[in-house]
Write a protein that holds these residues in place. Structure first.
Motif, PDB file in Angstrom:
ATOM      1  N   LEU A 180       0.842  -1.201   0.000  1.00 33.68           N
ATOM      2  CA  LEU A 180       0.000   0.000   0.000  1.00 33.68           C
ATOM      3  C   LEU A 180       0.879   1.254   0.000  1.00 33.68           C
ATOM      4  N   GLU A 181       1.927   1.222   0.810  1.00 36.03           N
ATOM      5  CA  GLU A 181       2.856   2.365   0.878  1.00 36.03           C
ATOM      6  C   GLU A 181       3.509   2.605  -0.492  1.00 36.03           C
ATOM      7  N   GLU A 221       2.222   1.877  -3.325  1.00 38.55           N
ATOM      8  CA  GLU A 221       1.161   2.045  -4.330  1.00 38.55           C
ATOM      9  C   GLU A 221       1.212   0.973  -5.416  1.00 38.55           C
ATOM     10  N   GLU A 279      -0.219  -1.638  -7.753  1.00 38.81           N
ATOM     11  CA  GLU A 279      -1.568  -1.567  -8.336  1.00 38.81           C
ATOM     12  C   GLU A 279      -2.344  -2.869  -8.271  1.00 38.81           C
ATOM     13  N   HIS A 290      -7.905   0.803  -0.723  1.00 40.48           N
ATOM     14  CA  HIS A 290      -6.841   1.675  -1.225  1.00 40.48           C
ATOM     15  C   HIS A 290      -6.801   1.674  -2.759  1.00 40.48           C
ATOM     16  N   VAL A 297      -6.518  -0.895  -4.744  1.00 37.75           N
ATOM     17  CA  VAL A 297      -5.688  -1.942  -5.353  1.00 37.75           C
ATOM     18  C   VAL A 297      -6.598  -2.951  -6.067  1.00 37.75           C
TER      19      VAL A 297
END
Ligand SMILES: Cc1cc2nc3c(=O)[nH]c(=O)nc-3n(C[C@H](O)[C@H](O)[C@H](O)COP(=O)(O)O)c2cc1C
Length: 326
Positions: free
Chosen positions: A84-85, A87, A89, A108, A110
């Motif tokens: 998540l940090e 990013e 995909e 988030h 994803v």
């Protein structure tokens, strides 16, 4: 080309590099993504720091979509934090209960791919919000949850998941397999064993030699052979001296097996690998390689040469296009 999988994941070819623990380095992941497919990095065994470094390296090597594979049997919450940090995909999830995990990833933005071995687990994955299903038939190499063949599984999954793209996995190694998977209603294929013979794959030379020489009959599905380190996780691998001695002893459980406790190999970080451990024979291992699990799908008979990942993707697509229009 435009199909459900390609448009949802922003790629041009309906080919996914199957995540393969310890043999899917950034160079291989990026090469498949650069060739138009979707590279998946098997980072679930890594510490958060190592994982962060691998993701940054992939980003240096490609600006195309790629994903990270996580394993629910080991929870991997910290690894999800890193994704998540950074990013990331796309996250691919296999094994175990993924409910909260999927929710967290999806919140988030994803895209989540969930591996399923039956139509009912595929249905559950869709209910959780999966953006694609990897329908893994039991021909597949490595850890295999289900017992249904790819041929029977893929159309059954397609029938229950509505417009969620299905990616067919297990025993697919060339363009005929891609054409067949598309004919069954999948919109992409997820290929592992063939990519073990990619130039970018750090497959140990002894393991690679066995793969190139093997026929479709040289693998076996085991419920509980390599269950040290990761129990209760059935798998498919090439038959070898370990499987032969275990079979000859009547397939005894851990605690009563021949050669138990033998240290076969050592990793560069000093970790010793014992017989019956669920390890991967990657190039940097020192020691005896043949008795280690040499994960392989039944499509191994079609794996006869070493090529770059880009050549593998191109050859598979070109061959499929001689059979089916897409
Ligand atoms: C060496 C090896 C390691 C694997 N490791 C993983 C893994 O870390 N995560 C995962 O989701 N699947 C793993 N798998 C399963 C693959 O993702 C995929 O389902 C399988 O390779 C497809 O079948 P095929 O080998 O016949 O192409 C592994 C497979 C192999 C051969």
């Amino acid at each position: 080309m435009a199909n459900a999988f390609c448009s949802r994941f922003g790629v041009t070819q309906p080919i996914v590099l199957a995540p393969m623990g310890r043999v899917g380095p950034p160079e291989l992941v990026a090469a498949v993504s650069n060739a138009g497919g979707l590279g998946l990095a098997p980072l679930w065994t890594d510490s958060p720091d190592k994982m962060r470094a691998e993701i940054l390296r992939i980003k240096e090597l490609t600006d195309k979509p790629f994903g990270v594979n996580l394993n629910m049997d080991f929870r991997n919450e910290e690894q999800l934090d890193v994704c998540l940090e950074q990013e990331v995909e796309v996250i691919s999830i296999f094994w175990g209960d993924s409910a909260n995990f999927v929710e967290r990833a999806k919140s988030h933005g994803v895209k989540v791919i969930i591996t399923a071995g039956t139509s009912s687990s595929a249905q559950d994955a869709v209910d959780l919000g999966a953006d694609a299903i990897c329908a893994q038939g039991w021909e597949a190499g490595g850890h295999v949850e289900g017992r249904v063949s790819t041929m029977a599984l893929v159309p059954s999954v397609v029938d229950v998941v509505g417009d969620v793209p299905v990616i067919a996995a297990g025993g697919i190694a060339d363009g005929r397999g891609l054409a067949a998977a598309l004919a069954l209603g999948a919109s992409a294929v997820w290929i592992g064993t063939r990519f073990l013979a990619a130039k970018e794959a750090p497959t140990h030379p002894i393991y690679l030699e066995r793969l190139l020489a093997a026929s479709e009959d040289d693998t076996e599905h085991y419920d509980d052979l390599y269950d040290l380190v990761w129990p209760n996780a059935p798998h498919r691998a090439l038959k070898n001296s370990t499987s032969e001695m275990w079979e000859a002893a009547g397939r005894p459980p851990l605690g009563q097996r021949p050669g138990e406790g033998d240290v076969l190999a050592t990793r560069p970080d000093g970790v010793k690998i014992q017989r019956y451990a669920s390890a991967v024979a990657f190039a940097e291992l020192e020691g005896e390689i043949e008795p280690l699990p040499m994960w392989s799908g039944q499509g191994v008979g079609l794996v006869t040469k070493v090529q770059s990942a880009e050549e593998i993707v191109r050859e598979i697509v070109e061959q499929a296009k001689t059979i089916i229009h897409f």
